[in-house]
Scaffold this motif. Sequence first.
Motif, PDB file in Angstrom:
ATOM      1  N   PRO A  58      -3.708  -8.959   4.120  1.00 15.54           N
ATOM      2  CA  PRO A  58      -4.379  -7.858   3.405  1.00 15.54           C
ATOM      3  C   PRO A  58      -3.524  -7.253   2.293  1.00 15.54           C
ATOM      4  N   ASP A  59      -2.190  -7.385   2.368  1.00 15.39           N
ATOM      5  CA  ASP A  59      -1.309  -6.747   1.379  1.00 15.39           C
ATOM      6  C   ASP A  59      -0.744  -7.724   0.355  1.00 15.39           C
ATOM      7  N   ALA A  60      -1.188  -8.967   0.376  1.00 13.93           N
ATOM      8  CA  ALA A  60      -0.622  -9.954  -0.559  1.00 13.93           C
ATOM      9  C   ALA A  60      -1.085  -9.718  -1.984  1.00 13.93           C
ATOM     10  N   GLY A  61      -2.224  -9.066  -2.159  1.00 16.23           N
ATOM     11  CA  GLY A  61      -2.743  -8.853  -3.510  1.00 16.23           C
ATOM     12  C   GLY A  61      -1.810  -8.022  -4.373  1.00 16.23           C
ATOM     13  N   ASP A  62      -1.172  -7.016  -3.777  1.00 16.29           N
ATOM     14  CA  ASP A  62      -0.249  -6.186  -4.555  1.00 16.29           C
ATOM     15  C   ASP A  62       0.952  -6.994  -5.037  1.00 16.29           C
ATOM     16  N   GLY A  63       1.452  -7.882  -4.179  1.00 16.56           N
ATOM     17  CA  GLY A  63       2.588  -8.710  -4.572  1.00 16.56           C
ATOM     18  C   GLY A  63       2.260  -9.648  -5.720  1.00 16.56           C
ATOM     19  N   PHE A  64       1.085 -10.265  -5.652  1.00 17.16           N
ATOM     20  CA  PHE A  64       0.685 -11.169  -6.733  1.00 17.16           C
ATOM     21  C   PHE A  64       0.357 -10.389  -8.008  1.00 17.16           C
ATOM     22  N   LEU A  65      -0.101  -9.153  -7.865  1.00 19.42           N
ATOM     23  CA  LEU A  65      -0.323  -8.323  -9.048  1.00 19.42           C
ATOM     24  C   LEU A  65       0.996  -8.034  -9.759  1.00 19.42           C
ATOM     25  N   VAL A  66       2.027  -7.695  -8.993  1.00 20.76           N
ATOM     26  CA  VAL A  66       3.348  -7.462  -9.579  1.00 20.76           C
ATOM     27  C   VAL A  66       3.882  -8.739 -10.223  1.00 20.76           C
ATOM     28  N   GLN A  67       3.687  -9.866  -9.536  1.00 25.85           N
ATOM     29  CA  GLN A  67       4.136 -11.140 -10.093  1.00 25.85           C
ATOM     30  C   GLN A  67       3.459 -11.435 -11.428  1.00 25.85           C
TER      31      GLN A  67
END
Length: 421
Positions: A361-370
């Motif tokens: 559920p929290d992977a989207g924020d990491g890929f957004l930063v990437q």
Amino acid sequence: MVGAVLHQEWLLGGRRNRLYLFRWVYAAWLIVLVFYGYVHCTNEQSSRLSGRIVNNTSSFLDRASMPEVVGQWFAESFVFQQMLLLVLLTPAFVAGAITDEKRRGTLQYLLTADLESRHIILGKLLGRVAQVALVAIAGLPLFALLAGFGGVQPATVLAVVVALIVPLFALASATLLASVWCRQTRDAVLALYVLGTIGGLAVWYFQGFLNYLNPLYVVAPAWGTWKSLELGELSRRLLVSSLCWGTFGGVCLAVAVWRLRPVYRNELEGVRPQTVRWYSGTRLPVRDEPIRWRERHVEGLAPGPQLRRIPQWLGVSVVALLTLGSSLLILFLSLPSSVKIGDLILALARFQPARLTVLLPDAGDGFLVQGLVVMLLASLVVGIRCSGAITGERERQTWEALLLTPLTAKQLIRGKLWGIM
């Protein structure tokens, strides 16, 4: 003998219109920021007031006055604005300190004069840092005024100034070192932006002791009333931060003084480092668009001649591996403790995006930063590369030769643009 070089830098810097332009633009931006803060606080006030009238559950009368609210908001945002300004402006102003002398062919006269390398480096450093400081202090009167309205203590203002001065020296020293190593200003600027982005991400991700390199973390204990100020903690953070930044800046400055003459002597003699043969590739033949071919296969995007010798296939492979590694790291850090790796692999094998969203559920924020980091780096690389597309030809005195070819101006600009892209 530092005074002679410093006087020359001040004289040349005072004649550049960009210095005054940047000051006016920065001051205008801060004024717009004040109006934005006022509108934002007014809208929030209206929303809370409407809620009080309808629900009669909250009282707006207990809130501080509008000048205090706007002043406090602007004072806190000003620190971030000032830090961002120094990070972006220092490489742009300092990177040309040595490379401009190389381009004009006047560095050899400085080296043969009654000047030591330390005199040249220190004079250049102080002169260019003074130019950056002239732009930075344009916002201090507005900051001091609104900080007074916002109830910011004088100790906080002093802590902000101290927390930004030492990083300015360190960043300017690193930029000066890049200017010594690079042949062109754009390469030095690009190298500092890329390394600065990587360093900022490292501070943001690892934190810990690296937080002392973050001015926002250093001045955090300085906010509040006089009784709530943590002067002991603030002093400790300022001391450790100054030692870290000062050591880094001192090392960069010492290396720049040490390598100034050898590096430039090698450039004049045409000394090239030996290339590694096992990875070298062959260039494609020149086709109907020679400008586009040259920008793509000869100039490249790498900040330095050593990196430009890396073939395209190896560069693409490295980028692919870094992307894959960072993506796997994001997935690993976003994996909840209750989810098993086997369930994740099964969802990947069956290509079930909905199931992956539930498991991570929290992977989207990491890929957004990437994605934001990649977009920022790509924008900086392309922007700096395009900014030197024409000026680089003028520096090498090849622009007149290009204009004498049968190619039109439209073909020249288009070829450079699409070659870089």
